[in-house]
Design an enzyme around this catalytic site. Structure first.
Site, mmCIF file in Angstrom:
data_model
loop_
_atom_site.group_PDB
_atom_site.id
_atom_site.type_symbol
_atom_site.label_atom_id
_atom_site.label_comp_id
_atom_site.label_asym_id
_atom_site.label_seq_id
_atom_site.Cartn_x
_atom_site.Cartn_y
_atom_site.Cartn_z
ATOM 1 N N HIS A 1 -64.394 22.990 12.483
ATOM 2 C CA HIS A 1 -63.627 24.164 12.051
ATOM 3 C C HIS A 1 -62.120 23.908 11.972
ATOM 4 O O HIS A 1 -61.465 24.283 11.010
ATOM 5 C CB HIS A 1 -63.879 25.341 12.995
ATOM 6 C CG HIS A 1 -65.340 25.598 13.263
ATOM 7 N ND1 HIS A 1 -66.300 25.467 12.306
ATOM 8 C CD2 HIS A 1 -65.992 25.980 14.394
ATOM 9 C CE1 HIS A 1 -67.495 25.761 12.827
ATOM 10 N NE2 HIS A 1 -67.326 26.069 14.091
ATOM 11 N N HIS B 1 -69.361 27.170 9.142
ATOM 12 C CA HIS B 1 -69.339 28.611 8.840
ATOM 13 C C HIS B 1 -67.914 29.157 8.713
ATOM 14 O O HIS B 1 -67.707 30.202 8.114
ATOM 15 C CB HIS B 1 -70.172 29.411 9.853
ATOM 16 C CG HIS B 1 -69.498 29.655 11.169
ATOM 17 N ND1 HIS B 1 -69.501 28.742 12.185
ATOM 18 C CD2 HIS B 1 -68.793 30.708 11.627
ATOM 19 C CE1 HIS B 1 -68.827 29.231 13.214
ATOM 20 N NE2 HIS B 1 -68.390 30.427 12.902
ATOM 21 N N LYS C 1 -74.254 22.623 11.483
ATOM 22 C CA LYS C 1 -73.525 21.732 12.369
ATOM 23 C C LYS C 1 -74.201 21.737 13.727
ATOM 24 O O LYS C 1 -74.920 22.703 13.998
ATOM 25 C CB LYS C 1 -72.053 22.127 12.464
ATOM 26 C CG LYS C 1 -71.791 23.401 13.295
ATOM 27 C CD LYS C 1 -70.336 23.643 13.428
ATOM 28 C CE LYS C 1 -69.725 22.970 14.629
ATOM 29 N NZ LYS C 1 -69.881 23.694 15.892
HETATM 30 C C1 BG6 Z 1 -69.425 27.385 16.617
HETATM 31 C C2 BG6 Z 1 -69.279 26.684 17.925
HETATM 32 O O1 BG6 Z 1 -69.518 26.460 15.561
HETATM 33 O O2 BG6 Z 1 -68.303 28.224 16.411
HETATM 34 C C3 BG6 Z 1 -69.131 27.677 19.064
HETATM 35 O O3 BG6 Z 1 -70.420 25.866 18.144
HETATM 36 C C4 BG6 Z 1 -68.002 28.629 18.776
HETATM 37 O O4 BG6 Z 1 -68.927 27.023 20.283
HETATM 38 C C5 BG6 Z 1 -68.149 29.230 17.398
HETATM 39 O O5 BG6 Z 1 -68.039 29.645 19.769
HETATM 40 C C6 BG6 Z 1 -66.940 30.040 17.026
HETATM 41 O O6 BG6 Z 1 -67.207 30.733 15.846
HETATM 42 P P1 BG6 Z 1 -66.516 32.136 15.547
HETATM 43 O O7 BG6 Z 1 -66.980 32.473 14.184
HETATM 44 O O8 BG6 Z 1 -66.971 33.069 16.623
HETATM 45 O O9 BG6 Z 1 -65.039 31.873 15.636
#
Ligand code: BG6
Length: 509
Positions: free
Chosen positions: A263, A201, A171
């Protein structure tokens, strides 16, 4: 032999998943942050746990001139910092892992660079027994995705022969509906849909996968998981970090694109979807897309009633967003967004889903909170139930991964007095270990050819179709009054006002 009594009871009998077939992973953007912070540390952890095939290697493709050894030394430092396993001097595991890594210097548009790559991959197949299987990982800036796919095609590297070729796309997948559709078209001109693995992810997180298990491996939830019993849902993804060193990307993206389109909408889809007929990619993708399509388009509302945004000012010793490196001094990019979604289907009609996400909030916490309705008839007097909240089921996605159910119970004593109490499941206590890294799961799934936890083209497009009208509306409005929340606070007052208009309040995750 392992002492079985030392193993937490719920881990006994857990089997290691199948090791994927031999393959070569080619990472485009091999000197970038994602490779250093996530991909190579995940690979090293998998290697240390014997979950990678013995016939495997990684080719880092990037523009910088450097030797294999310099590339490996740089990765060693990142693994030291970001992996669970460490490349300690007491064992030779780093040295063994490093032998699987090599570096390929080329410009992303150089036909010669891809011809040399093809030749090198063939040589590696012969030397390492990787059987012609290729996994191409696009970890570059997004403007190179289509170009790299096209060049891979031109160098005959995308063709399905006896072996397999797959493309993982990081992404952001597009920056609005039009660009996402165009990117899908460009990638699919070279690769079949079945070869394309679009990453989100969050889908690789153990707790996100557990939403399937929680909802569809338990009978008692299904009768309750609908408009008859659920009052509303609150989905929070709060981060304490600011934009870190990603100001250049983030200032052009903002929280709505960065977190909501991907997400948060995935969390909504998994929370609200119908049970798929089986746990395979097509069945799961079909149900996710169906529920995303049922979300009432935000443009059908006055956007300001259902969306609010914020940007952090300085606070608690932290600098303002506009003072972050590579962020414009007059930036109007949102670092916080809150929205209210309505899913128009039989299960969810009339049940709002409130979503909020932001940077520089007081706490790192991602949580899905299902708030049930109050009892239909109050049996107990007002002072007995004062302070008693209706039932809640909260899925703690991270940290402190787990699930709790909150319900009312009688307090000990002669008088009838009630309190809210919790039944709590924690991954760490039940399974004796915190959940693993999302990228480990996703890399292995892609090597095995399982796309269940990746996004299909239509899912990405429908998510963009929900978010794009908001971006368009914001573009027409006068600039927002930013900054409007202090770093370290729970977002702008508009977020509280929005939910308060419906007679509800945000609950701390
Ligand atoms: C990413 C975003 O996809 O996800 C980031 O680009 C964000 O800005 C991150 O901080 C958050 O991921 P996680 O796994 O730390 O919740």
């Amino acid at each position: 032999m392992t002492d079985q009594s030392a193993i937490p009871p719920l881990r006994v009998g857990l089997t290691a998943p199948r090791v994927p077939p031999p393959n070569i992973l080619v990472i485009f953007g091999a000197t970038g942050d994602l490779t250093r912070r996530k991909l190579v540390p995940a690979l090293f952890d998998l290697f240390c746990e014997n979950r990678l095939p013995a016939q495997f290697c990684v080719v880092g493709f990037a523009r910088r001139e450097q030797s294999d050894d310099a590339f490996r030394a740089d990765l060693r430092a990142s693994v030291q910092q970001f992996a669970r396993a460490k490349p300690d001097s007491a064992s030779d595991r780093w040295e063994k892992f490093a032998q699987m890594i090599c570096y390929h210097q080329a410009e992303f548009d150089s036909a010669d660079g891809y011809a040399r790559l093809a030749q090198r991959l063939n040589e590696l197949d012969a030397a390492r027994g990787t059987q012609g299987n290729r996994l191409f990982y696009l970890a570059t800036a997004p403007e190179y995705y289509a170009l790299i796919a096209e060049r891979l095609g031109a160098a005959n590297l995308a063709e399905l022969g006896g072996a397999w070729e797959r493309l993982i796309v990081e992404k952001p997948f597009g920056s609005d509906l039009t660009s996402a559709c165009e990117l899908n078209r460009q990638l699919r001109a070279v690769f079949d849909e079945a070869q394309i693995y679009r990453i989100d992810h969050y889908l690789g997180k153990e707790t996100v996968q557990n939403i399937f298990a929680f909802r569809f491996a338990n009978t008692i939830l299904e009768p309750l998981w609908n408009r008859n019993y659920v009052d509303h849902a609150q989905i929070t993804a709060a981060e304490t970090v600011g934009v870190e060193n990603r100001g250049g990307y983030y200032d052009g993206a903002g929280a709505l694109r960065d977190m909501v389109q991907s997400h948060l909408l995935q969390l909504v889809a998994l929370t609200a979807m119908e049970a798929p007929v089986s746990f395979d990619a097509t069945a799961v993708h079909d149900e996710k897309v169906k529920v995303l399509r049922a979300i009432c388009p935000l443009c059908d509302h006055d956007v300001d009633d259902v969306v609010a945004r914020g940007q952090y000012a300085a606070g608690q010793g932290m600098i303002a967003y506009r003072d972050e490196p590579r962020v414009a001094k007059d930036s109007n990019t949102e670092t916080y967004v809150v929205l209210k979604l309505v899913i128009e289907n039989w299960r969810w009609a009339g049940v709002p889903f409130y979503l909020r996400t932001g940077k520089r909030l007081p706490k790192r916490a991602t949580q899905i909170r299902i708030q049930f309705k109050p009892v239909p008839h109050p049996l107990f007097s007002r002072d007995v139930v004062s302070g008693i909240e209706p039932n809640v089921i909260a899925l703690r996605i991270q940290p402190d991964e787990g699930i709790y159910w909150e319900f009312a119970a009688k307090r000990p004593g002669q008088a009838i007095q009630l309190s809210n109490v919790r039944m709590d499941f924690g991954y760490a206590t039940s399974f004796g270990a915190a959940p693993g890294e999302a990228y480990e799961t996703l890399l292995l799934d892609a090597m095995r050819g399982d796309s269940t936890l990746f996004n299909r083209n239509d899912a990405v497009e429908v998510a963009w179709s929900l978010v794009t009208p908001i971006l368009e509306r914001w573009a027409q409005l006068p600039p927002p009054e930013f900054p409007n929340y202090a770093a370290g606070a729970w977002g702008p007052v508009a977020a509280d006002r929005m939910i308060a208009r419906d007679g509800r309040v945000w609950q701390a995750p």
